[in-house]
Each structure stands twice: as structure tokens, then as C-alpha cells.
Write an enzyme that holds these catalytic residues in place. Structure first.
Site, PDB file in Angstrom:
ATOM      1  N   ARG A 196     -13.357  81.240 -10.546  1.00  0.00           N
ATOM      2  CA  ARG A 196     -13.652  79.960 -11.164  1.00  0.00           C
ATOM      3  C   ARG A 196     -12.511  79.489 -12.053  1.00  0.00           C
ATOM      4  NH1 ARG A 196     -19.537  80.308 -10.851  1.00  0.00           N
ATOM      5  NH2 ARG A 196     -20.516  78.401 -11.583  1.00  0.00           N
ATOM      6  N   ARG A 234     -33.731  70.999  -9.432  1.00  0.00           N
ATOM      7  CA  ARG A 234     -33.691  72.319  -8.833  1.00  0.00           C
ATOM      8  C   ARG A 234     -34.629  73.309  -9.521  1.00  0.00           C
ATOM      9  NH1 ARG A 234     -28.037  75.547  -8.073  1.00  0.00           N
ATOM     10  NH2 ARG A 234     -28.160  75.971 -10.297  1.00  0.00           N
ATOM     11  N   ARG A 272     -33.823  76.882 -14.230  1.00  0.00           N
ATOM     12  CA  ARG A 272     -32.836  77.709 -14.919  1.00  0.00           C
ATOM     13  C   ARG A 272     -32.498  77.087 -16.270  1.00  0.00           C
ATOM     14  NH1 ARG A 272     -27.955  78.883 -10.809  1.00  0.00           N
ATOM     15  NH2 ARG A 272     -26.784  78.334 -12.665  1.00  0.00           N
ATOM     16  N   ARG A 306     -21.290  71.761 -17.472  1.00  0.00           N
ATOM     17  CA  ARG A 306     -20.857  72.591 -16.344  1.00  0.00           C
ATOM     18  C   ARG A 306     -19.942  71.800 -15.411  1.00  0.00           C
ATOM     19  NH1 ARG A 306     -26.526  74.154 -14.434  1.00  0.00           N
ATOM     20  NH2 ARG A 306     -25.584  75.149 -12.624  1.00  0.00           N
TER      21      ARG A 306
HETATM   22  P1  ADP Z   1     -23.751  77.227 -10.565  1.00  0.00           P
HETATM   23  O1  ADP Z   1     -22.780  77.340  -9.436  1.00  0.00           O
HETATM   24  O2  ADP Z   1     -25.034  76.586 -10.194  1.00  0.00           O
HETATM   25  O3  ADP Z   1     -23.163  76.659 -11.833  1.00  0.00           O
HETATM   26  P2  ADP Z   1     -23.749  80.127 -10.947  1.00  0.00           P
HETATM   27  O4  ADP Z   1     -25.000  80.876 -10.740  1.00  0.00           O
HETATM   28  O5  ADP Z   1     -22.632  80.330  -9.991  1.00  0.00           O
HETATM   29  O6  ADP Z   1     -24.224  78.647 -11.023  1.00  0.00           O
HETATM   30  O7  ADP Z   1     -23.175  80.416 -12.414  1.00  0.00           O
HETATM   31  C1  ADP Z   1     -23.960  80.268 -13.575  1.00  0.00           C
HETATM   32  C2  ADP Z   1     -23.141  80.554 -14.815  1.00  0.00           C
HETATM   33  O8  ADP Z   1     -22.659  81.902 -14.790  1.00  0.00           O
HETATM   34  C3  ADP Z   1     -21.867  79.715 -14.988  1.00  0.00           C
HETATM   35  O9  ADP Z   1     -22.122  78.454 -15.584  1.00  0.00           O
HETATM   36  C4  ADP Z   1     -21.027  80.637 -15.873  1.00  0.00           C
HETATM   37  O10 ADP Z   1     -21.444  80.579 -17.225  1.00  0.00           O
HETATM   38  C5  ADP Z   1     -21.356  82.017 -15.354  1.00  0.00           C
HETATM   39  N1  ADP Z   1     -20.392  82.424 -14.307  1.00  0.00           N
HETATM   40  C6  ADP Z   1     -20.676  82.658 -12.992  1.00  0.00           C
HETATM   41  N2  ADP Z   1     -19.566  82.989 -12.307  1.00  0.00           N
HETATM   42  C7  ADP Z   1     -18.548  82.962 -13.211  1.00  0.00           C
HETATM   43  C8  ADP Z   1     -17.139  83.185 -13.126  1.00  0.00           C
HETATM   44  N3  ADP Z   1     -16.550  83.499 -11.963  1.00  0.00           N
HETATM   45  N4  ADP Z   1     -16.410  83.053 -14.255  1.00  0.00           N
HETATM   46  C9  ADP Z   1     -16.969  82.757 -15.432  1.00  0.00           C
HETATM   47  N5  ADP Z   1     -18.282  82.519 -15.577  1.00  0.00           N
HETATM   48  C10 ADP Z   1     -19.073  82.611 -14.495  1.00  0.00           C
END
Ligand code: ADP
Ligand code: ZN
Length: 207
Positions: free
Chosen positions: A88, A122, A152, A163
Site C-alpha cells: 500500500r 457494505r 466495519r 481512507r
Molecule cells: P479496504 O481495502 O476496504 O480499505 P482492508 O481490509 O484492505 O480494507 O484494510 C483495512 C485497514 O487495514 C486499512 O485501512 C489499514 O489501516 C490497514 N491495512 C491493511 N493493509 C495494510 C497495508 N498493506 N499497510 C498498512 N496498513 C494496512
């Protein structure tokens, strides 16, 4: 087949990942799901990550990099895997290139307006993480496992906006990063799950 699904929150990465992983028998590695599991188990890592997640901010790079590095070292990843929600940031992508070789990065593209609409409707299964659109599935139980459906904590209006900002600022530079190294492929995530999946399958058949 080592894959990454890239795209904004709510683009449908999780739903597509589940279908791809079933079709090709590879593990679905979602850092979001792993972090939420750590929160549910009240591990010290989970509790530390919770405040970032609830605010819609990223968890520190070193934390998620370590989780993914350990997970990819497990036996079931030998024949391939699908990363959903990782990397990310550019720092995460650079580290990943040190311990993994990616075959393809699929960008699931959806505009902000649709994202806001989707995420506010959602509901997510607490047990298996399947997601549902509340206007289409009004019942309170998950179709695949019977688990409870909840909103969530980070699917609230303010947090969704944050986000998206975080995505545009920190994650979207990865599009150029992977395009420049010839590993990027884009699909339109606005269509139905079935239509997006056939586009994804078409892309995957070429590798
Ligand atoms: P979405 O894609 O719906 O935002 P995710 O389930 O992928 O949801 O992620 C939820 C949260 O988990 C993110 O907003 C972040 O806070 C954390 N997170 C997930 N993956 C990462 C990552 N690769 N790096 C940093 N934070 C992460
Ligand atoms: Zn379920």
C-alpha cells in the site's frame, strides 16, 4: 502465480480475490483480514494497529511487511498466492520486491463517488470476511457461513473519506511503480462481480 490486487478501498479486491483463489487454488493473503484477526485475538500487534485502522490510516510499514514476509514463507505459498491490500506504499512495494517475485499486479479501478456509495452500504461477515451490499442482502447472516454481518468500524462516512485520501496520496503512486516495471494490468471494477471476474480471468489466462 504470484499476484497482487491493487485498488482503492471498496473496489471489490476482496470479492475478486476469493474467486481467483478458488479457481487457481492459491492462498488469499489479505493484510486487512490478518490485521482484523489480530485485533479479534487481542494480540499486542492487533491492539496497536487498531487505532490506525479505526481512523482509516495505514498501519506502520514495518508491521505489515513483517506479517507478509512471514506469511509468504509458509508452505502453501510455494505454488503462488494472491496479495490483497498489500503493498500500500512505495516502501512496502520495494521491500516486497526484495523477498518476492511478482508475475502480475491487477489494478481494480473504481471512481471515488462509487466507492463512497459502496462502502457506506457494505456489511462484512465477522467470521469469513465476505461482504454484502445492505440494499441487496437485508438478512443478518452471511450466505456462505451463517456468520453475523456487521458494518466495519472503518466503514463510517468520515473514515471512508480519509481512507480514500490515504489511497490517493500513498497507494496510487504504486500504479506508476508497477507500470514502469511492466507488471501492471488494469480492469474496470465498476461492472458486476461476474463481469469483473471474467475480465480478471482473461488477464490471468495470458500468464
Ligand atoms: P479496504 O481495502 O476496504 O480499505 P482492508 O481490509 O484492505 O480494507 O484494510 C483495512 C485497514 O487495514 C486499512 O485501512 C489499514 O489501516 C490497514 N491495512 C491493511 N493493509 C495494510 C497495508 N498493506 N499497510 C498498512 N496498513 C494496512
Ligand atoms: Zn461468512
Amino acid at each position: 502465480m504470484n499476484l497482487v490486487f491493487l485498488g482503492p478501498p471498496g473496489a471489490g479486491k476482496g470479492s475478486q480475490a476469493a474467486l481467483v483463489c478458488e479457481k487457481y487454488s492459491i492462498p488469499h493473503i489479505s493484510t486487512g483480514n490478518m490485521l482484523r484477526a489480530a485485533i479479534a485475538q487481542k494480540t499486542s500487534m492487533g491492539l496497536a494497529a487498531k487505532k490506525n485502522i479505526d481512523a482509516g490510516n495505514l498501519v506502520p510499514d514495518d508491521v505489515v511487511i513483517e506479517i507478509v514476509k512471514q506469511r509468504l514463507a509458509e508452505d502453501d505459498c510455494k505454488n503462488g498466492y494472491l496479495l490483497d491490500g498489500f503493498p500500500r506504499t512505495i516502501a512496502q512495494a520495494q521491500k516486497l520486491d526484495e523477498f518476492a517475485t511478482l508475475d502480475l499486479v491487477i489494478l481494480v479501478d473504481v471512481d471515488d463517488k462509487s466507492i463512497i456509495k459502496r462502502l457506506s452500504r457494505r456489511r462484512t461477515c465477522v467470521d469469513c470476511s465476505s461482504t454484502y451490499d445492505i440494499s441487496k442482502v437485508p438478512e443478518d447472516a452471511c450466505h456462505s457461513c451463517g456468520g453475523r454481518l456487521v458494518r466495519r468500524t472503518d466503514d463510517s462516512k468520515e473514515t471512508i473519506k480519509n481512507r480514500l485520501n490515504v489511497y490517493h496520496e500513498l497507494t496510487s503512486p504504486l500504479v506508476t511503480y508497477y507500470k514502469d516495471s511492466g507488471r501492471l494490468c488494469k480492469v474496470d471494477g465498476k461492472a458486476t462481480i461476474e463481469v469483473v471476474f471474467s475480465a480478471v480471468s482473461e488477464v490471468l489466462d495470458t500468464i
